[in-house]
Design a protein around this motif. Structure first.
Motif, mmCIF file in Angstrom:
data_model
loop_
_atom_site.group_PDB
_atom_site.id
_atom_site.type_symbol
_atom_site.label_atom_id
_atom_site.label_comp_id
_atom_site.label_asym_id
_atom_site.label_seq_id
_atom_site.Cartn_x
_atom_site.Cartn_y
_atom_site.Cartn_z
ATOM 1 N N ALA A 80 0.810 -1.216 0.000
ATOM 2 C CA ALA A 80 0.000 0.000 0.000
ATOM 3 C C ALA A 80 0.845 1.269 0.000
ATOM 4 C CB ALA A 80 -0.939 0.001 1.209
ATOM 5 N N VAL A 81 2.138 1.141 0.228
ATOM 6 C CA VAL A 81 3.002 2.334 0.307
ATOM 7 C C VAL A 81 2.950 3.177 -0.968
ATOM 8 C CG1 VAL A 81 5.391 3.122 0.545
ATOM 9 C CG2 VAL A 81 4.511 1.331 2.061
ATOM 10 N N PRO A 82 3.046 2.572 -2.183
ATOM 11 C CA PRO A 82 2.998 3.409 -3.390
ATOM 12 C C PRO A 82 1.677 4.156 -3.576
ATOM 13 C CG PRO A 82 3.847 1.207 -3.891
ATOM 14 C CD PRO A 82 3.287 1.159 -2.510
ATOM 15 N N LEU A 83 0.612 3.714 -2.915
ATOM 16 C CA LEU A 83 -0.695 4.354 -3.075
ATOM 17 C C LEU A 83 -0.864 5.585 -2.196
ATOM 18 C CD1 LEU A 83 -1.053 1.167 -3.780
ATOM 19 C CD2 LEU A 83 -3.466 1.611 -3.474
ATOM 20 N N MET A 84 0.071 5.800 -1.281
ATOM 21 C CA MET A 84 -0.099 6.834 -0.266
ATOM 22 C C MET A 84 -0.216 8.234 -0.858
ATOM 23 S SD MET A 84 -0.520 5.632 2.666
ATOM 24 C CE MET A 84 -0.379 7.227 3.427
ATOM 25 N N GLU A 85 0.577 8.546 -1.867
ATOM 26 C CA GLU A 85 0.587 9.908 -2.416
ATOM 27 C C GLU A 85 -0.789 10.293 -2.957
ATOM 28 O OE1 GLU A 85 2.733 12.535 -5.958
ATOM 29 O OE2 GLU A 85 3.522 10.552 -5.426
ATOM 30 N N HIS A 86 -1.380 9.439 -3.787
ATOM 31 C CA HIS A 86 -2.679 9.760 -4.373
ATOM 32 C C HIS A 86 -3.800 9.663 -3.335
ATOM 33 C CE1 HIS A 86 -1.116 10.077 -8.406
ATOM 34 N NE2 HIS A 86 -0.496 8.915 -8.264
ATOM 35 N N ALA A 87 -3.676 8.740 -2.382
ATOM 36 C CA ALA A 87 -4.670 8.651 -1.307
ATOM 37 C C ALA A 87 -4.649 9.914 -0.455
ATOM 38 C CB ALA A 87 -4.401 7.422 -0.447
ATOM 39 N N SER A 88 -3.455 10.462 -0.238
ATOM 40 C CA SER A 88 -3.335 11.693 0.552
ATOM 41 C C SER A 88 -3.957 12.885 -0.165
ATOM 42 C CB SER A 88 -1.855 11.972 0.856
ATOM 43 O OG SER A 88 -1.289 10.928 1.619
ATOM 44 N N VAL A 89 -3.832 12.909 -1.491
ATOM 45 C CA VAL A 89 -4.441 14.004 -2.268
ATOM 46 C C VAL A 89 -5.948 14.008 -2.069
ATOM 47 C CG1 VAL A 89 -4.916 14.839 -4.604
ATOM 48 C CG2 VAL A 89 -2.605 14.103 -3.991
ATOM 49 N N LEU A 90 -6.575 12.840 -2.197
ATOM 50 C CA LEU A 90 -8.024 12.760 -2.031
ATOM 51 C C LEU A 90 -8.442 13.002 -0.586
ATOM 52 C CD1 LEU A 90 -8.923 9.794 -4.401
ATOM 53 C CD2 LEU A 90 -9.273 12.222 -4.781
ATOM 54 N N LYS A 91 -7.582 12.627 0.360
ATOM 55 C CA LYS A 91 -7.884 12.881 1.767
ATOM 56 C C LYS A 91 -7.896 14.386 2.027
ATOM 57 C CE LYS A 91 -6.780 10.888 6.271
ATOM 58 N NZ LYS A 91 -6.678 12.075 7.121
ATOM 59 N N ARG A 92 -6.945 15.116 1.433
ATOM 60 C CA ARG A 92 -6.905 16.577 1.597
ATOM 61 C C ARG A 92 -8.105 17.242 0.928
ATOM 62 N NH1 ARG A 92 -1.312 15.806 0.549
ATOM 63 N NH2 ARG A 92 -1.598 16.474 -1.617
ATOM 64 N N PRO A 96 -11.725 10.839 1.164
ATOM 65 C CA PRO A 96 -11.055 9.545 1.371
ATOM 66 C C PRO A 96 -11.949 8.358 1.046
ATOM 67 C CG PRO A 96 -11.654 10.528 3.466
ATOM 68 C CD PRO A 96 -11.909 11.569 2.426
ATOM 69 N N HIS A 97 -13.273 8.532 1.209
ATOM 70 C CA HIS A 97 -14.205 7.443 0.900
ATOM 71 C C HIS A 97 -14.213 7.135 -0.599
ATOM 72 C CE1 HIS A 97 -16.275 11.284 0.626
ATOM 73 N NE2 HIS A 97 -17.182 10.742 -0.155
ATOM 74 N N ILE A 98 -14.003 8.178 -1.429
ATOM 75 C CA ILE A 98 -13.899 7.961 -2.880
ATOM 76 C C ILE A 98 -12.626 7.182 -3.201
ATOM 77 C CG2 ILE A 98 -13.737 9.074 -5.132
ATOM 78 C CD1 ILE A 98 -16.446 9.433 -3.821
ATOM 79 N N ALA A 99 -11.520 7.561 -2.536
ATOM 80 C CA ALA A 99 -10.258 6.836 -2.734
ATOM 81 C C ALA A 99 -10.422 5.361 -2.405
ATOM 82 C CB ALA A 99 -9.165 7.455 -1.860
ATOM 83 N N LEU A 100 -11.102 5.098 -1.293
ATOM 84 C CA LEU A 100 -11.305 3.716 -0.862
ATOM 85 C C LEU A 100 -12.086 2.920 -1.899
ATOM 86 C CD1 LEU A 100 -11.206 1.527 1.377
ATOM 87 C CD2 LEU A 100 -13.341 2.490 2.246
ATOM 88 N N ARG A 101 -13.177 3.485 -2.383
ATOM 89 C CA ARG A 101 -14.022 2.778 -3.357
ATOM 90 C C ARG A 101 -13.258 2.473 -4.636
ATOM 91 N NH1 ARG A 101 -19.213 6.816 -2.817
ATOM 92 N NH2 ARG A 101 -19.621 6.460 -0.607
#
Length: 451
Positions: A80-92, A96-101
């Motif tokens: 999951a480490v490589p996914l962190m950058e884009h997940a953080s963008v959506l969290k900001r 984050p629920h969209i990122a999860l889906r």
């Protein structure tokens, strides 16, 4: 009870167990997959059930690892480490629920593309099986050099191959003098739990403990739960756009063919290619996340199945790590001589029981993650101690090592875990390199010293 029923039950157990484990952030795949898979094998499960259990566990783990990654902003595991950058963008952006889906929908699609692709490629490569079996030791050594060069440690990983082989062979010779048999499970477990065990050692060291200490507890803010579909089971093809579905399908198919490369590296590469072809922060991040989590599934499944179907030899990073018990689990399975799932299952059985594992995991972990991610995250954060989970895995390692060789097995496991874990944490010599050196150590020592 028929083999089919046992396989379904094993898949259900694997899916439920690893769907829950995936919610716990920071759980290393090798450290958790190896002990549980070994237990299933040593309990006498038929080969078909072992395969169904493993694939169900892989898919379930990589679906729920998206929960802490997307909602809490911390990687669920190594993949999951490589996914962190884009997940953080959506969290900001407050999504984050969209990122999860997007992540878990891409994972489901990637898994079902990888299974038939891997089996077909494995059948094709099987024509060269005799060559690979004849030169096993040399192939492992060459592979160790290649994987070491492309690992985090690079040159130090290459330079440490011979000293590490010397160390492993020394332990093997010493344990053989006591038990009059060569050990395998204890080495696997030592390498698998090494990074986790090294953290415990560092925490006990007054001179190194400060590297793990934090000034204050982290605070996490979870987005409210929202639902954009009716019913319990959402359709992943409706969660992703057509373009995202196409990108995810193409990336997972291509990554399924590259079974000798690092899964983390392939995940990062496919994510970068997708991001470069997508404009806008929202579209770029959602598309990249769907592709990248699809690739985590496809690489894991393909890297386990292709060498298993083709050769019965662990010739990929995943086969040398989390999937290693499918190749070597003495006295049940071995790769020298080849007597493992490669010998017991036909390609059609790989497809059937592999599909059972994936379908069961998708039916359990996918709707669970989509519907209850927030509630599950709150429960894990409030009720589950990460230290207790680490203790459980260490306890499992002790159990399996004692099963193989009594007290000698336990001591050997923790000796290997200490050396391997510190080499991993400090010098960046990954578990994949260490597994490959273990397999090639006999050939290396025979060639260099005639031992």
């Amino acid at each position: 009870m028929t083999t089919l029923m046992i396989a379904i039950i094993a898949a259900i157990i694997g899916a439920v167990l690893f769907a829950l484990i995936g919610l716990i952030s920071g759980t290393d795949e090798t450290a958790i997959m190896v002990p549980f898979t070994l237990i299933v094998i040593l309990l006498g499960a038929p080969p078909a059930a072992v395969l169904a259990f493993f694939l169900a566990a892989v898919l379930a783990k990589h679906l729920t690892h998206a929960v802490p990654t997307a909602l809490m902003g911390i990687p669920g595991d190594t993949m999951a480490v490589p996914l962190m950058e884009h997940a953080s963008v959506l969290k900001r952006l407050g999504m984050p629920h969209i990122a999860l889906r997007k992540m878990i929908s891409g994972g489901v699609i990637g898994a079902f593309i990888a299974l038939p692709t891997a089996i077909l490629l494995g059948q094709f490569l099987g024509q060269f099986g005799e060559f690979f079996k004849t030169y096993t030791g040399l192939i492992f050594t060459i592979a160790a050099v290649i994987i070491a060069f492309f690992s985090k440690g690079k040159w130090v990983s290459v330079l440490m191959i011979i000293p590490l082989a010397f160390f492993i062979k020394g332990l093997d010779t010493f344990s053989f003098s006591i038990l009059e048999k060569h050990l395998s499970i204890s080495f696997f477990l030592g390498i698998a739990i090494g990074p986790m065990f090294s953290d415990l050692l560092i925490a006990l060291s007054s001179s190194s403990r400060h590297t793990l200490e934090k000034p204050k507890p982290k605070e996490y803010h979870l987005a409210p739960e929202t639902k954009a579909w009716s019913g319990y089971f959402p359709n992943p093809f409706r969660i992703l756009t057509r373009r995202q579905t196409a990108f995810t399908s193409g990336a997972t198919f291509l990554s399924s063919l590259t079974f000798v490369f690092s899964p983390v590296g392939m995940t990062s590469l496919m994510g970068e290619i997708t991001a470069a072809r997508t404009k806008g922060a929202y579209k770029k991040s959602t598309s990249s996340l769907s592709v990248m989590n699809g690739v985590t599934e496809s690489t894991y499944i393909a890297e386990a199945l292709i060498p298993l179907v083709a050769f019965g030899l662990p010739l990929s990073p995943v086969a040398l790590g989390p999937a290693s018990p499918l190749f070597n689990a003495p006295p049940v399975f071995s790769s020298d001589p080849v007597n493992n799932l490669h010998s017991f299952l036909s390609p059609s059985e790989f497809l059937l029981y592999g599909a059972i594992g994936l379908v069961v995991a998708a039916l359990i972990a996918y709707p669970f993650s989509m519907n209850y991610a927030r509630k599950a995250t709150i429960f894990v954060m409030n009720k589950i101690s990460q230290e207790a989970i680490i203790g459980m895995f260490i306890g499992l390692a002790c159990l399996l090592a004692f099963y193989e060789a009594g007290l000698v097995g336990i001591v050997l496991t923790f000796t290997m875990a200490t050396v391997g874990g510190l080499l991993n944490r400090i010098l960046g010599i990954g578990s994949g390199v260490q597994f490959m050196v273990f397999y090639g150590s006999t050939w290396i020592m025979m060639t260099l010293f005639g031992l």
